[in-house]
Design a protein around this motif. Structure first.
Motif, PDB file in Angstrom:
ATOM      1  N   GLY A  81       1.245  -1.092  -0.099  1.00  0.00           N
ATOM      2  CA  GLY A  81      -0.101   0.219   0.182  1.00  0.00           C
ATOM      3  C   GLY A  81       1.019   0.817  -0.288  1.00  0.00           C
ATOM      4  O   GLY A  81       2.010   1.098   0.091  1.00  0.00           O
ATOM      5  N   ARG A  82       0.527   2.396  -0.040  1.00  0.00           N
ATOM      6  CA  ARG A  82       0.853   3.888  -0.245  1.00  0.00           C
ATOM      7  C   ARG A  82       1.129   3.976   0.896  1.00  0.00           C
ATOM      8  O   ARG A  82       0.632   4.359   2.354  1.00  0.00           O
ATOM      9  N   ILE A  83       2.731   4.420   1.874  1.00  0.00           N
ATOM     10  CA  ILE A  83       3.385   4.606   3.175  1.00  0.00           C
ATOM     11  C   ILE A  83       2.804   6.093   2.977  1.00  0.00           C
ATOM     12  O   ILE A  83       3.794   6.112   2.061  1.00  0.00           O
ATOM     13  N   VAL A  84       2.699   6.658   3.948  1.00  0.00           N
ATOM     14  CA  VAL A  84       2.608   7.991   4.559  1.00  0.00           C
ATOM     15  C   VAL A  84       2.985   8.365   5.819  1.00  0.00           C
ATOM     16  O   VAL A  84       2.852   7.832   6.464  1.00  0.00           O
ATOM     17  N   TRP A  85       4.492   9.372   6.095  1.00  0.00           N
ATOM     18  CA  TRP A  85       4.201   9.823   6.954  1.00  0.00           C
ATOM     19  C   TRP A  85       4.371  11.589   7.232  1.00  0.00           C
ATOM     20  O   TRP A  85       5.336  11.798   6.755  1.00  0.00           O
ATOM     21  N   ARG A  86       4.336  11.968   8.638  1.00  0.00           N
ATOM     22  CA  ARG A  86       4.394  13.146   8.459  1.00  0.00           C
ATOM     23  C   ARG A  86       5.048  13.293   9.869  1.00  0.00           C
ATOM     24  O   ARG A  86       5.075  14.675  10.106  1.00  0.00           O
ATOM     25  N   ASP A  87       5.629  12.848  10.756  1.00  0.00           N
ATOM     26  CA  ASP A  87       6.332  13.363  11.286  1.00  0.00           C
ATOM     27  C   ASP A  87       7.501  12.138  11.772  1.00  0.00           C
ATOM     28  O   ASP A  87       8.115  12.464  12.594  1.00  0.00           O
ATOM     29  N   GLY A  88       8.249  12.384  10.609  1.00  0.00           N
ATOM     30  CA  GLY A  88       9.722  11.876  10.394  1.00  0.00           C
ATOM     31  C   GLY A  88      10.814  12.533  11.064  1.00  0.00           C
ATOM     32  O   GLY A  88      10.375  13.393  11.828  1.00  0.00           O
TER      33      GLY A  88
END
Length: 341
Positions: free
Chosen positions: A296-303
């Motif tokens: 699936g598409r992995i999204v991160w916003r607090d890396g």
């Protein structure tokens, strides 16, 4: 960080065991909630392994390997050892060939266990006793060391080594004298003679400071305890867990109760080691990002991405789900990292 709990036990079943006893063995192991168990003296007769494997699977260890499947056909010095070692795991495993093979090949069993994020070589060992097997014990320990010197990745070794006689001042073999000296030769029951120093070197080559693996007791700061008592009442330090980097040791405990009382399950104690493997994470340093993977598409916003970074997994036709990177790595056994360079 990935954790791994390993238990080793000589279950004293060289002639087989009833279903009731095998079920009790699996239950005793389950009390410690191990991820991987290494068992010695598992009979090659009466479908002992097949029956034991079913009981272990019921206790959360569905994957297993028996190294004694050819034991009935192996003859040495006109003798057979109709037993071998078993490795069972909560994660998938693949049997591995051990080279060089010891005199009794079934007494070293190896498998690659797919611990989440890592592939760990697990080795179950049963060095034969000296009284009945003489220098074949030394050859087994020498084969173990030679194979370990070829290992390059995470490795856990455990089992009944039938050594040492004592840990003071160091691991003293049964051919060393109380002061540690090993001068002279020793002749076994078959008339085979070698220097006592060879015997001592085989023991320190696996249990000593320069061995390719380290004693879990040493790394955990735990004093070694006797795990077997011979008929004369002498305590024996026979059962051990050893590891090679990057495996580390958090704790080690002994279960002596199972060999005590009116109906002991074995004449050996269970040894349980709590181990750790390095955390698995992506090398990406961007704090906000996304990547398409087969999962699936992995999204991160607090890396940036680490084991503790919260990510969102988006799939066609499904609502986005929040996951921890470590959780995703665990479910895909680290394969997702190929898509997070």
């Amino acid at each position: 960080m990935s954790t791994l709990k390993v238990a080793t036990w000589n279950i004293q079943a060289i002639r087989g065991a009833s279903d009731e006893r095998l079920a009790a063995i699996a239950a005793a192991l389950a009390e410690h909630r191990p991820d991987v168990v290494l068992l010695q003296e598992v009979s090659s007769r009466a479908a002992t392994f097949d029956r034991l494997a079913r009981f272990l699977a019921e206790r959360g260890l569905p994957y297993s390997h028996f190294g004694g499947q050819d034991a009935d056909r192996i003859v040495r010095r006109d003798r057979r050892k109709r037993y071998g070692n078993t490795i069972a795991s909560r994660w998938p495993l693949a049997p591995a060939t051990w080279e060089p093979a010891p005199p009794w090949p079934q007494l070293i069993a190896a498998a690659d266990v797919e611990v989440p994020g890592h592939r760990v070589r697990v080795v179950a060992v049963h060095a034969p006793n000296a009284a009945g097997n003489g220098w074949d014990k030394v050859r087994t320990l020498e084969a173990l060391r030679a194979g370990l010197l070829q290992e390059a990745g995470p490795c856990v070794v455990a089992g009944d080594l039938n050594e040492p006689r004592a840990f003071t001042p160091g691991p003293l073999s049964f051919r060393a004298r109380a002061d540690g000296s090993t001068d002279g030769d020793w002749t076994d029951r078959f008339g085979e003679t070698h220097p006592r120093s060879r015997w001592q070197a085989a023991v320190t080559g696996v249990l000593g400071e320069d061995a390719p693996v380290s004693l879990a007791t040493t790394l955990a700061g735990v004093e070694p305890q006797p795990t077997h008592v011979v008929r004369a009442g002498e305590p024996r330090f026979f059962d051990h867990v050893l590891v090679a980097p990057p495996v580390s040791v958090e704790d080690l405990t002994y279960d002596h109760e199972i060999r005590l009382g009116p109906e002991p399950l074995s004449d050996h104690s269970i040894v349980v080691a709590s181990l750790a493997l390095p955390g698995v994470a992506s090398a990406r340093s961007d704090c906000v990002g996304a990547v398409d993977t087969p999962y699936g598409r992995i999204v991160w916003r607090d890396g940036p991405l680490t084991d503790g970074t919260r990510i969102t997994l988006e799939r066609d036709g499904e609502a986005a789900r929040d996951l921890l990177l470590g959780s995703l790595i665990g479910h895909t056994n680290g394969a997702v990292l190929r898509f997070l360079p």
